[in-house]
Design a protein around this motif. Structure first.
Motif, PDB file in Angstrom:
ATOM      1  N   SER A 109      -5.074  -8.263   1.614  1.00 59.24           N
ATOM      2  CA  SER A 109      -5.012  -6.820   1.850  1.00 59.24           C
ATOM      3  C   SER A 109      -6.342  -6.212   2.267  1.00 59.24           C
ATOM      4  O   SER A 109      -6.410  -5.017   2.517  1.00 59.24           O
ATOM      5  CB  SER A 109      -4.510  -6.120   0.583  1.00 59.24           C
ATOM      6  N   GLU A 113      -2.374   5.425  -6.819  1.00 57.46           N
ATOM      7  CA  GLU A 113      -1.936   6.383  -5.803  1.00 57.46           C
ATOM      8  C   GLU A 113      -0.401   6.334  -5.661  1.00 57.46           C
ATOM      9  O   GLU A 113       0.266   7.369  -5.612  1.00 57.46           O
ATOM     10  CB  GLU A 113      -2.609   6.018  -4.472  1.00 57.46           C
ATOM     11  N   ASN A 124       0.847  -1.199   0.000  1.00 61.26           N
ATOM     12  CA  ASN A 124       0.000   0.000   0.000  1.00 61.26           C
ATOM     13  C   ASN A 124       0.887   1.257   0.000  1.00 61.26           C
ATOM     14  O   ASN A 124       2.119   1.161   0.041  1.00 61.26           O
ATOM     15  CB  ASN A 124      -0.937   0.006   1.210  1.00 61.26           C
ATOM     16  N   ALA A 125       0.213   2.426  -0.038  1.00 60.23           N
ATOM     17  CA  ALA A 125       0.938   3.699  -0.142  1.00 60.23           C
ATOM     18  C   ALA A 125       1.825   3.931   1.082  1.00 60.23           C
ATOM     19  O   ALA A 125       2.931   4.472   0.972  1.00 60.23           O
ATOM     20  CB  ALA A 125      -0.048   4.847  -0.325  1.00 60.23           C
ATOM     21  N   ASP A 160      -6.562   0.964  -7.631  1.00 59.19           N
ATOM     22  CA  ASP A 160      -6.596   2.372  -7.199  1.00 59.19           C
ATOM     23  C   ASP A 160      -5.386   2.681  -6.316  1.00 59.19           C
ATOM     24  O   ASP A 160      -4.796   3.755  -6.401  1.00 59.19           O
ATOM     25  CB  ASP A 160      -7.878   2.670  -6.413  1.00 59.19           C
ATOM     26  N   MET A 161      -5.033   1.705  -5.473  1.00 68.39           N
ATOM     27  CA  MET A 161      -3.860   1.857  -4.601  1.00 68.39           C
ATOM     28  C   MET A 161      -2.585   1.971  -5.460  1.00 68.39           C
ATOM     29  O   MET A 161      -1.720   2.807  -5.191  1.00 68.39           O
ATOM     30  CB  MET A 161      -3.810   0.643  -3.656  1.00 68.39           C
ATOM     31  N   GLN A 175      -9.903  -2.084  -6.011  1.00 71.73           N
ATOM     32  CA  GLN A 175      -9.343  -1.187  -4.982  1.00 71.73           C
ATOM     33  C   GLN A 175      -7.820  -1.257  -4.963  1.00 71.73           C
ATOM     34  O   GLN A 175      -7.147  -0.248  -4.756  1.00 71.73           O
ATOM     35  CB  GLN A 175      -9.909  -1.556  -3.601  1.00 71.73           C
ATOM     36  N   GLN A 176      -7.287  -2.440  -5.206  1.00 72.17           N
ATOM     37  CA  GLN A 176      -5.830  -2.558  -5.265  1.00 72.17           C
ATOM     38  C   GLN A 176      -5.273  -1.752  -6.440  1.00 72.17           C
ATOM     39  O   GLN A 176      -4.220  -1.126  -6.333  1.00 72.17           O
ATOM     40  CB  GLN A 176      -5.412  -4.032  -5.408  1.00 72.17           C
ATOM     41  N   MET A 221      -8.743  -5.689   0.355  1.00 70.18           N
ATOM     42  CA  MET A 221      -9.244  -4.876  -0.764  1.00 70.18           C
ATOM     43  C   MET A 221      -9.716  -5.792  -1.890  1.00 70.18           C
ATOM     44  O   MET A 221      -9.297  -6.940  -1.973  1.00 70.18           O
ATOM     45  CB  MET A 221      -8.117  -3.994  -1.342  1.00 70.18           C
TER      46      MET A 221
END
Ligand code: ZN
Length: 307
Positions: free
Chosen positions: A111, A124, A81-82, A120-121, A117-118, A113
């Protein structure tokens, strides 16, 4: 000139993470040093995840601090993740490898997610990396590894279309290198050909990389199929370190020395010293109290003629 195949050494991370014995930070640094001396140019060295969840990978910052920058040596950190990406930057990794999945079941379990959603991560993180590069601060190179490409322990079969759509989105996000991973070692060489072809179409400008586990003894056959399909970057772990969290007692990644032997015999170049790899496999086997699973660590290289 013979074709060069780049082998990314993943033993210190994917390998040791899946071993029951926790190896000390000092011994992990020593393992990385030995691997680099044996020819590893890109090595997955740390995981920027919560050490409470993965005690085998505690001490990422200490490991990076113990590895002075070296010309031509790239140290990879795994991020989920970020927040992990920020930690990777802070720790000074050369490459941040973002892990996501091709299947929702695995994405959720790993995760919390969905695959969407992953992605989108990943977007980011890609933006943060882009800002770093733009500010002149540099920052790590990015790659993404797509897990469960050849099967998911929760959802079962993973289709070519599913894989292609994830890869296409990563290409849109301009991730320069995309790894397809057989996380549970369920693949076969023909399915490798099909999914590599689909990924090439979905991401014509990205470098493709392959990551095989030898859980069901198809690892080297899958690597062969990948090379024949035109992929020139493969992951492997020294000694075949590791396992599969979904198949208790299973072996780990394909052994680096097994892959190096096959490729060298086939006339490819890898930059690795086979004997040094075998020695390293036996050394780390001693540290975890287990004979390495790789065949070459048992049999040795091509026989020298007897006098
Ligand atoms: Zn793996």
């Amino acid at each position: 000139m013979s074709r060069f195949i780049e082998i990314v050494e993943v033993g210190p991370r994917d390998g040791l993470q899946n071993e029951a014995v926790v190896v000390s930070v000092e011994d992990r640094i020593e393992l990385i040093r030995r691997l680099e001396a044996a020819g590893a140019r890109r090595t997955e060295v740390v995981s920027l995840v919560n050490p409470k969840r993965v005690p085998q990978m505690a001490g990422a910052e200490e490991i990076m601090a113990g590895l002075p920058k070296a010309e031509g040596r790239s140290r990879i950190g795994l991020v989920l993740n970020a927040k992990g990406f920020d930690r990777a930057v802070e720790a000074g990794v050369d490459e941040a490898n973002i892990s996501l999945a091709a299947s929702d079941g695995f994405a959720q379990a790993n995760s919390g997610m969905t695959v969407a959603q992953q992605l989108d991560m990943v977007a980011e993180i890609a933006e943060r990396a882009h800002n770093f590069a733009g500010s002149g601060a540099g920052g790590p190179r990015l790659s993404a590894t797509v897990s469960t490409v050849w099967g998911c322990p929760f959802d079962g079969e993973v289709s070519v279309e599913q894989v292609a759509s994830v890869v296409a989105r990563l290409a849109e996000l301009k991730i320069p290198e995309i790894a397809l991973a057989d996380t549970i070692g369920a693949g076969d060489p023909w399915a490798v050909t099909r999914k590599v072809e689909a990924a090439k179409k979905a991401a014509p400008d990205a470098t493709l990389r392959l990551h095989f586990h030898d859980t069901r003894n198809t690892g080297l056959a899958n690597a062969y199929a990948g090379v024949e399909a035109g992929v020139s970057v493969l992951d492997a772990s020294v000694g075949g370190l590791g396992g599969c969290p979904f198949a208790p007692g299973a072996t780990g990644n394909i052994g680096t020395e097994d892959l190096v032997y096959m490729l060298h015999r086939g006339g490819f170049e890898t930059g690795y010293d086979l004997e040094a790899l075998i020695e390293t496999a036996r050394w780390i086997g001693g540290k975890i109290g287990k004979a390495p699973a790789s065949r070459l660590s048992r049999a040795g290289g091509f026989p020298k003629p007897r006098a």
